[in-house]
Structure formats: C-alpha cells, structure tokens
Design a protein around this motif. Structure first.
Motif, PDB file in Angstrom:
ATOM      1  N   GLU A  56       0.831  -1.212   0.000  1.00  0.00           N
ATOM      2  CA  GLU A  56       0.000   0.000   0.000  1.00  0.00           C
ATOM      3  C   GLU A  56       0.864   1.260   0.000  1.00  0.00           C
ATOM      4  O   GLU A  56       0.612   2.193  -0.744  1.00  0.00           O
ATOM      5  CB  GLU A  56      -0.958   0.014   1.204  1.00  0.00           C
ATOM      6  N   GLN A  57       1.906   1.261   0.857  1.00  0.00           N
ATOM      7  CA  GLN A  57       2.809   2.408   0.903  1.00  0.00           C
ATOM      8  C   GLN A  57       3.492   2.606  -0.446  1.00  0.00           C
ATOM      9  O   GLN A  57       3.592   3.724  -0.945  1.00  0.00           O
ATOM     10  CB  GLN A  57       3.873   2.226   1.991  1.00  0.00           C
ATOM     11  N   PHE A  58       3.956   1.509  -1.048  1.00  0.00           N
ATOM     12  CA  PHE A  58       4.628   1.598  -2.335  1.00  0.00           C
ATOM     13  C   PHE A  58       3.683   2.131  -3.410  1.00  0.00           C
ATOM     14  O   PHE A  58       4.072   2.953  -4.242  1.00  0.00           O
ATOM     15  CB  PHE A  58       5.179   0.239  -2.758  1.00  0.00           C
ATOM     16  N   ALA A  59       2.432   1.684  -3.389  1.00  0.00           N
ATOM     17  CA  ALA A  59       1.450   2.160  -4.368  1.00  0.00           C
ATOM     18  C   ALA A  59       1.184   3.648  -4.196  1.00  0.00           C
ATOM     19  O   ALA A  59       1.079   4.386  -5.180  1.00  0.00           O
ATOM     20  CB  ALA A  59       0.154   1.364  -4.251  1.00  0.00           C
ATOM     21  N   GLU A  60       1.102   4.112  -2.957  1.00  0.00           N
ATOM     22  CA  GLU A  60       0.892   5.544  -2.698  1.00  0.00           C
ATOM     23  C   GLU A  60       2.070   6.368  -3.204  1.00  0.00           C
ATOM     24  O   GLU A  60       1.889   7.415  -3.833  1.00  0.00           O
ATOM     25  CB  GLU A  60       0.685   5.793  -1.205  1.00  0.00           C
ATOM     26  N   GLU A  61       3.285   5.914  -2.909  1.00  0.00           N
ATOM     27  CA  GLU A  61       4.477   6.626  -3.373  1.00  0.00           C
ATOM     28  C   GLU A  61       4.578   6.598  -4.897  1.00  0.00           C
ATOM     29  O   GLU A  61       4.955   7.594  -5.516  1.00  0.00           O
ATOM     30  CB  GLU A  61       5.744   6.030  -2.741  1.00  0.00           C
ATOM     31  N   LEU A  62       4.224   5.469  -5.484  1.00  0.00           N
ATOM     32  CA  LEU A  62       4.232   5.350  -6.942  1.00  0.00           C
ATOM     33  C   LEU A  62       3.236   6.324  -7.559  1.00  0.00           C
ATOM     34  O   LEU A  62       3.512   6.944  -8.578  1.00  0.00           O
ATOM     35  CB  LEU A  62       3.918   3.911  -7.359  1.00  0.00           C
ATOM     36  N   SER A  63       2.106   6.507  -6.909  1.00  0.00           N
ATOM     37  CA  SER A  63       1.103   7.465  -7.372  1.00  0.00           C
ATOM     38  C   SER A  63       1.663   8.889  -7.362  1.00  0.00           C
ATOM     39  O   SER A  63       1.452   9.659  -8.300  1.00  0.00           O
ATOM     40  CB  SER A  63      -0.150   7.378  -6.495  1.00  0.00           C
ATOM     41  N   LYS A  64       2.404   9.234  -6.324  1.00  0.00           N
ATOM     42  CA  LYS A  64       3.025  10.567  -6.226  1.00  0.00           C
ATOM     43  C   LYS A  64       4.049  10.780  -7.338  1.00  0.00           C
ATOM     44  O   LYS A  64       4.154  11.863  -7.899  1.00  0.00           O
ATOM     45  CB  LYS A  64       3.694  10.750  -4.866  1.00  0.00           C
ATOM     46  N   ILE A  65       4.796   9.741  -7.630  1.00  0.00           N
ATOM     47  CA  ILE A  65       5.853   9.848  -8.651  1.00  0.00           C
ATOM     48  C   ILE A  65       5.261   9.939 -10.057  1.00  0.00           C
ATOM     49  O   ILE A  65       5.691  10.760 -10.863  1.00  0.00           O
ATOM     50  CB  ILE A  65       6.812   8.634  -8.560  1.00  0.00           C
ATOM     51  N   THR A  66       4.284   9.091 -10.346  1.00  0.00           N
ATOM     52  CA  THR A  66       3.755   8.994 -11.711  1.00  0.00           C
ATOM     53  C   THR A  66       2.588   9.936 -11.987  1.00  0.00           C
ATOM     54  O   THR A  66       2.309  10.244 -13.138  1.00  0.00           O
ATOM     55  CB  THR A  66       3.263   7.564 -12.004  1.00  0.00           C
ATOM     56  N   GLY A  67       1.895  10.337 -10.918  1.00  0.00           N
ATOM     57  CA  GLY A  67       0.686  11.142 -11.106  1.00  0.00           C
ATOM     58  C   GLY A  67      -0.537  10.296 -11.418  1.00  0.00           C
ATOM     59  O   GLY A  67      -1.620  10.825 -11.623  1.00  0.00           O
ATOM     60  N   PHE A  68      -0.369   8.976 -11.460  1.00  0.00           N
ATOM     61  CA  PHE A  68      -1.492   8.075 -11.707  1.00  0.00           C
ATOM     62  C   PHE A  68      -2.317   7.937 -10.431  1.00  0.00           C
ATOM     63  O   PHE A  68      -1.773   8.008  -9.328  1.00  0.00           O
ATOM     64  CB  PHE A  68      -1.017   6.688 -12.145  1.00  0.00           C
ATOM     65  N   PRO A  69      -3.610   7.706 -10.565  1.00  0.00           N
ATOM     66  CA  PRO A  69      -4.436   7.504  -9.368  1.00  0.00           C
ATOM     67  C   PRO A  69      -4.047   6.215  -8.639  1.00  0.00           C
ATOM     68  O   PRO A  69      -3.515   5.280  -9.256  1.00  0.00           O
ATOM     69  CB  PRO A  69      -5.870   7.427  -9.907  1.00  0.00           C
ATOM     70  N   ASN A  70      -4.320   6.183  -7.339  1.00  0.00           N
ATOM     71  CA  ASN A  70      -4.000   4.992  -6.540  1.00  0.00           C
ATOM     72  C   ASN A  70      -4.630   3.734  -7.112  1.00  0.00           C
ATOM     73  O   ASN A  70      -4.043   2.655  -7.014  1.00  0.00           O
ATOM     74  CB  ASN A  70      -4.443   5.179  -5.090  1.00  0.00           C
ATOM     75  N   SER A  71      -5.809   3.852  -7.690  1.00  0.00           N
ATOM     76  CA  SER A  71      -6.472   2.670  -8.257  1.00  0.00           C
ATOM     77  C   SER A  71      -5.624   2.024  -9.358  1.00  0.00           C
ATOM     78  O   SER A  71      -5.697   0.814  -9.574  1.00  0.00           O
ATOM     79  CB  SER A  71      -7.858   3.027  -8.795  1.00  0.00           C
ATOM     80  N   VAL A  72      -4.813   2.822 -10.027  1.00  0.00           N
ATOM     81  CA  VAL A  72      -3.916   2.312 -11.068  1.00  0.00           C
ATOM     82  C   VAL A  72      -2.619   1.789 -10.444  1.00  0.00           C
ATOM     83  O   VAL A  72      -2.173   0.676 -10.741  1.00  0.00           O
ATOM     84  CB  VAL A  72      -3.607   3.397 -12.124  1.00  0.00           C
ATOM     85  N   THR A  73      -2.012   2.587  -9.565  1.00  0.00           N
ATOM     86  CA  THR A  73      -0.723   2.180  -8.986  1.00  0.00           C
ATOM     87  C   THR A  73      -0.853   0.967  -8.061  1.00  0.00           C
ATOM     88  O   THR A  73       0.108   0.227  -7.884  1.00  0.00           O
ATOM     89  CB  THR A  73      -0.034   3.345  -8.248  1.00  0.00           C
ATOM     90  N   GLU A  74      -2.054   0.761  -7.496  1.00  0.00           N
ATOM     91  CA  GLU A  74      -2.265  -0.438  -6.677  1.00  0.00           C
ATOM     92  C   GLU A  74      -2.141  -1.707  -7.510  1.00  0.00           C
ATOM     93  O   GLU A  74      -1.819  -2.769  -6.978  1.00  0.00           O
ATOM     94  CB  GLU A  74      -3.643  -0.385  -6.006  1.00  0.00           C
ATOM     95  N   LYS A  75      -2.372  -1.602  -8.803  1.00  0.00           N
ATOM     96  CA  LYS A  75      -2.176  -2.751  -9.703  1.00  0.00           C
ATOM     97  C   LYS A  75      -0.741  -2.779 -10.238  1.00  0.00           C
ATOM     98  O   LYS A  75      -0.131  -3.836 -10.357  1.00  0.00           O
ATOM     99  CB  LYS A  75      -3.184  -2.691 -10.845  1.00  0.00           C
ATOM    100  N   MET A  76      -0.209  -1.601 -10.564  1.00  0.00           N
ATOM    101  CA  MET A  76       1.155  -1.512 -11.103  1.00  0.00           C
ATOM    102  C   MET A  76       2.195  -2.075 -10.136  1.00  0.00           C
ATOM    103  O   MET A  76       3.180  -2.687 -10.561  1.00  0.00           O
ATOM    104  CB  MET A  76       1.519  -0.057 -11.416  1.00  0.00           C
ATOM    105  N   ILE A  77       1.963  -1.863  -8.831  1.00  0.00           N
ATOM    106  CA  ILE A  77       2.979  -2.236  -7.842  1.00  0.00           C
ATOM    107  C   ILE A  77       3.206  -3.743  -7.779  1.00  0.00           C
ATOM    108  O   ILE A  77       4.238  -4.200  -7.301  1.00  0.00           O
ATOM    109  CB  ILE A  77       2.639  -1.635  -6.454  1.00  0.00           C
ATOM    110  N   PHE A  78       2.272  -4.529  -8.317  1.00  0.00           N
ATOM    111  CA  PHE A  78       2.454  -5.980  -8.333  1.00  0.00           C
ATOM    112  C   PHE A  78       3.455  -6.424  -9.395  1.00  0.00           C
ATOM    113  O   PHE A  78       3.957  -7.546  -9.355  1.00  0.00           O
ATOM    114  CB  PHE A  78       1.123  -6.702  -8.551  1.00  0.00           C
TER     115      PHE A  78
END
Length: 147
Positions: A56-78
């Motif tokens: 979850e933390q990684f997805a949130e940070e990824l969202s900050k970096i990419t500008g993608f919504p959490n709903s997207v980064t929660e899948k990307m982080i896998f």
C-alpha cells in the motif's frame, strides 16, 4: 566494525539464474540479495509483492511519482520491476540488478521513471557480463557487452 553488505534487489527473483546468483552472493558474502518472487529460498529474503506489508505504501508513493491515481498504482505495484524500483527508491535496498527476463529497455524505462537519473546524466546505458566455459575469447571466456 565489519562493513555491512549492500542490499541488492533482483526483480527477476523467480528465474533460476538469478536464484543461483543470489545463493553465490550470499554464500561468498559479496552482497545481501533480495529477490522479488514467490519461492522460499533458505537464507535469502524473498518478497512477494502481492502479500508484502509494504504494497500500500509503495502504491501511494508510486502514485506521487507517476501522477497516476491509486487505483492504477495499486495494480502496477504488483509488477516485479515497479515493486523492486520502489524498494530502491525508498532506500530499502542499495542497488537493483536485472535484465535477463525483462529487456534492457523495460528495465531502464521503469528505473528512469521511478528512480531517475543522476544530475548531469541524460542518457542511461546498460551492460552485461558473460562467462562462457571453454571459450578462448575474451579474458578466459569472460566477456562484457555494453551499449
């Protein structure tokens, strides 16, 4: 006080070549390998992104970096490359090595997007090492390829 071994994250942690390399790194105390994958390997840290406490933390940070919504980064982080890059970005590892399963282009694209380039560096590059038994070329069968 002894030098602390550097932690190196391997996003391709389910590949047999990477597992064999991780065992050598650990045994010879060259580095502390961290593998991204599902297989348990005695004495080596293996992290499965899908069950990681950090996802979850990684997805949130990824969202900050990419500008993608959490709903997207929660899948990307896998994806192992994104997960490993976030481990490095958040300084939970000292380095990342890959390129035997994922292409150099995939590896560089994710690393550049998540980790970024050093100041004054505009073009990333890569290299790989090969050791070919009984090959007379190179330095006793050892070769380096770079772009």
């Amino acid at each position: 006080m002894a030098n602390k071994l550097k932690k190196i994250i391997f996003p391709e942690g389910e590949d047999e070549r990477i597992i064999a390399t991780a065992k050598i790194l650990k045994e010879k105390e060259i580095a502390e390998p961290i593998l991204v994958g599902k297989n348990k390997i005695k004495g080596i840290e293996v992290i499965d992104p899908k069950i990681s406490a950090d996802k979850e933390q990684f997805a949130e940070e990824l969202s900050k970096i990419t500008g993608f919504p959490n709903s997207v980064t929660e899948k990307m982080i896998f994806h192992p490359l994104y997960f490993a890059a976030m481990i490095l970005k958040l300084e939970k590892a000292d380095g990342m090595i890959g390129g035997c399963v994922f292409t150099s282009g995939e590896f560089i694209t994710v690393a550049k997007q998540i980790i970024g380039l050093e100041k004054n560096v505009s073009v990333p590059s890569s290299f790989f090492l090969m050791e070919i038994p009984d090959y007379e070329g190179g330095e006793k069968g050892k070769l380096i390829f770079a772009d």
